[in-house]
Design an enzyme around this catalytic site. Structure first.
Site, PDB file in Angstrom:
ATOM      1  CG  ASN A 129     -42.815  25.726  29.937  1.00  0.00           C
ATOM      2  OD1 ASN A 129     -42.891  24.532  29.664  1.00  0.00           O
ATOM      3  ND2 ASN A 129     -42.620  26.642  29.007  1.00  0.00           N
ATOM      4  CG  ASP A 145     -44.216  24.618  21.107  1.00  0.00           C
ATOM      5  OD1 ASP A 145     -44.953  25.140  21.977  1.00  0.00           O
ATOM      6  OD2 ASP A 145     -43.320  25.245  20.516  1.00  0.00           O
ATOM      7  N   GLY A 146     -47.423  24.325  20.733  1.00  0.00           N
ATOM      8  CA  GLY A 146     -48.392  25.025  19.888  1.00  0.00           C
ATOM      9  C   GLY A 146     -49.801  25.103  20.450  1.00  0.00           C
ATOM     10  CG  ASN A 147     -51.008  22.825  23.862  1.00  0.00           C
ATOM     11  OD1 ASN A 147     -50.985  22.125  22.850  1.00  0.00           O
ATOM     12  ND2 ASN A 147     -50.774  22.355  25.073  1.00  0.00           N
ATOM     13  CD  GLU A 174     -31.944  10.298  11.893  1.00  0.00           C
ATOM     14  OE1 GLU A 174     -32.286  11.224  11.137  1.00  0.00           O
ATOM     15  OE2 GLU A 174     -30.796   9.806  11.881  1.00  0.00           O
TER      16      GLU A 174
HETATM   17  C1  IPE Z   1     -41.174  23.489  25.004  1.00  0.00           C
HETATM   18  O1  IPE Z   1     -42.099  24.408  24.521  1.00  0.00           O
HETATM   19  C2  IPE Z   1     -41.630  22.908  26.308  1.00  0.00           C
HETATM   20  C3  IPE Z   1     -42.837  22.069  26.239  1.00  0.00           C
HETATM   21  C4  IPE Z   1     -43.418  21.651  25.151  1.00  0.00           C
HETATM   22  C5  IPE Z   1     -43.351  21.658  27.513  1.00  0.00           C
HETATM   23  P1  IPE Z   1     -41.956  25.972  24.813  1.00  0.00           P
HETATM   24  O2  IPE Z   1     -43.111  26.615  24.145  1.00  0.00           O
HETATM   25  O3  IPE Z   1     -41.788  26.224  26.258  1.00  0.00           O
HETATM   26  O4  IPE Z   1     -40.590  26.305  24.083  1.00  0.00           O
HETATM   27  P2  IPE Z   1     -40.036  27.684  23.507  1.00  0.00           P
HETATM   28  O5  IPE Z   1     -40.213  28.711  24.579  1.00  0.00           O
HETATM   29  O6  IPE Z   1     -40.856  28.006  22.293  1.00  0.00           O
HETATM   30  O7  IPE Z   1     -38.608  27.407  23.149  1.00  0.00           O
HETATM   31  C1  IPE Z   2     -47.040  23.709  24.585  1.00  0.00           C
HETATM   32  O1  IPE Z   2     -47.810  24.712  24.055  1.00  0.00           O
HETATM   33  C2  IPE Z   2     -47.451  23.386  26.001  1.00  0.00           C
HETATM   34  C3  IPE Z   2     -46.486  23.833  27.016  1.00  0.00           C
HETATM   35  C4  IPE Z   2     -45.325  24.402  26.793  1.00  0.00           C
HETATM   36  C5  IPE Z   2     -46.862  23.624  28.402  1.00  0.00           C
HETATM   37  P1  IPE Z   2     -47.490  26.249  24.297  1.00  0.00           P
HETATM   38  O2  IPE Z   2     -48.230  26.703  25.502  1.00  0.00           O
HETATM   39  O3  IPE Z   2     -46.023  26.488  24.324  1.00  0.00           O
HETATM   40  O4  IPE Z   2     -48.125  26.901  22.999  1.00  0.00           O
HETATM   41  P2  IPE Z   2     -47.529  28.072  22.123  1.00  0.00           P
HETATM   42  O5  IPE Z   2     -46.119  27.713  21.789  1.00  0.00           O
HETATM   43  O6  IPE Z   2     -47.613  29.315  22.956  1.00  0.00           O
HETATM   44  O7  IPE Z   2     -48.407  28.127  20.915  1.00  0.00           O
HETATM   45 MG    MG Z   3     -44.638  26.942  22.934  1.00  0.00          MG
END
Ligand code: IPE
Ligand code: IPE
Ligand code: MG
Length: 233
Positions: free
Chosen positions: A62, A14-16, A197
């Site tokens: 998503n 997460d966090g891209n 964990e």
């Molecule tokens: C979880 O991340 C799904 C993936 C990493 C593919 P999200 O960004 O979708 O999750 P939420 O919305 O913050 O819970």
């Molecule tokens: C995770 O990064 C990738 C996917 C869920 C596909 P995000 O796209 O959720 O990045 P943030 O959470 O918005 O930073």
């Molecule tokens: Mg995210």
């Protein structure tokens, strides 16, 4: 070598988007960089001889993102899998998908099915991509399959039930890592994570390095897993 390594490591990448935002780049660029991190983590996990790695690539939730982002993610994913295929074969890594493939665009399905069949006999590591995945959906889907099979309630045990999940035949994740500082599971491996964990790091996924993975694994090695018992195992 690390003291005690997991057999099954699962990651919520997460966090891209936030990584890109911080740099005034498009979210797409964040996802691009995220695939680089994924590549280096797969290679590191292979080196560490961890036999199962599950990466959360796309949740069923998503789909609620803007249409352009969703279609970018699928085209990126297709290019990524196609681009990695030779390397997966060389590393003897088998690709599996956890999720509803049928709902994905045809070009993505084709690439994914091709890569899964080409790596079918690879046996040094299993790479699961959670793709169009939802933990609740997985459980309901398994219930439906059990009912369709006409299984009697007396024959349904936890072990039997787990054979109806996408992860049939695989060990439960010992460790789940989530990047980006969010402290939640987001519908990931709900049944399988009963005794996993958890490790949370504020690092955004594109910045997550093999070095940081090792730090997480060192932390895991110090955990006392009691599984409900008095003494640790
Ligand atoms: C979880 O991340 C799904 C993936 C990493 C593919 P999200 O960004 O979708 O999750 P939420 O919305 O913050 O819970
Ligand atoms: C995770 O990064 C990738 C996917 C869920 C596909 P995000 O796209 O959720 O990045 P943030 O959470 O918005 O930073
Ligand atoms: Mg995210």
């Amino acid at each position: 070598m690390l003291n005690r390594t997991p057999r099954h490591l699962a990651i919520i990448m997460d966090g891209n988007g936030r990584w890109a935002n911080k740099r005034n780049l498009s979210r797409s660029e964040g996802h691009n960089q995220g695939t680089r991190a994924a590549r280096s983590i797969v290679e590191e996990v292979r080196r560490l001889e961890i036999p199962y790695l599950t990466l959360y690539a796309f949740s069923r939730e998503n789909w609620a993102r803007p249409r352009e982002e969703v279609s970018f993610l699928f085209s990126l994913l297709g290019r990524f899998i196609q681009g990695e295929l030779q390397s997966l074969i060389k590393q003897d890594i088998r690709l599996n998908i956890l999720g509803e493939l049928d709902e994905l665009p045809m070009p993505t399905r084709k690439v994914v099915n091709h890569a899964c069949s080409k790596t079918k006999s690879c046996s040094s590591m299993n790479l699961n991509l959670a793709l169009n995945y939802s933990g609740r959906h997985e459980i309901v889907r398994a219930c439906k399959a059990v009912m369709q099979k006409g299984l009697s309630p007396d024959d349904l045990t936890e072990e039997v039930f787990s054979e109806y999940l996408y992860t049939a035949g695989q060990p439960d994740p010992d460790l789940i890592i989530r990047t980006s500082g969010e402290l939640r599971i987001s519908n990931y491996l709900l049944y399988q994570s009963a005794y996993s964990e958890l490790y949370f790091t504020p690092t955004l996924w594109p910045d997550f390095t093999p070095q940081e993975l090792r730090t997480a694994l060192e932390d895991f090695a110090t955990r006392q897993r009691r599984l409900g018992r008095v003494e640790s195992i």
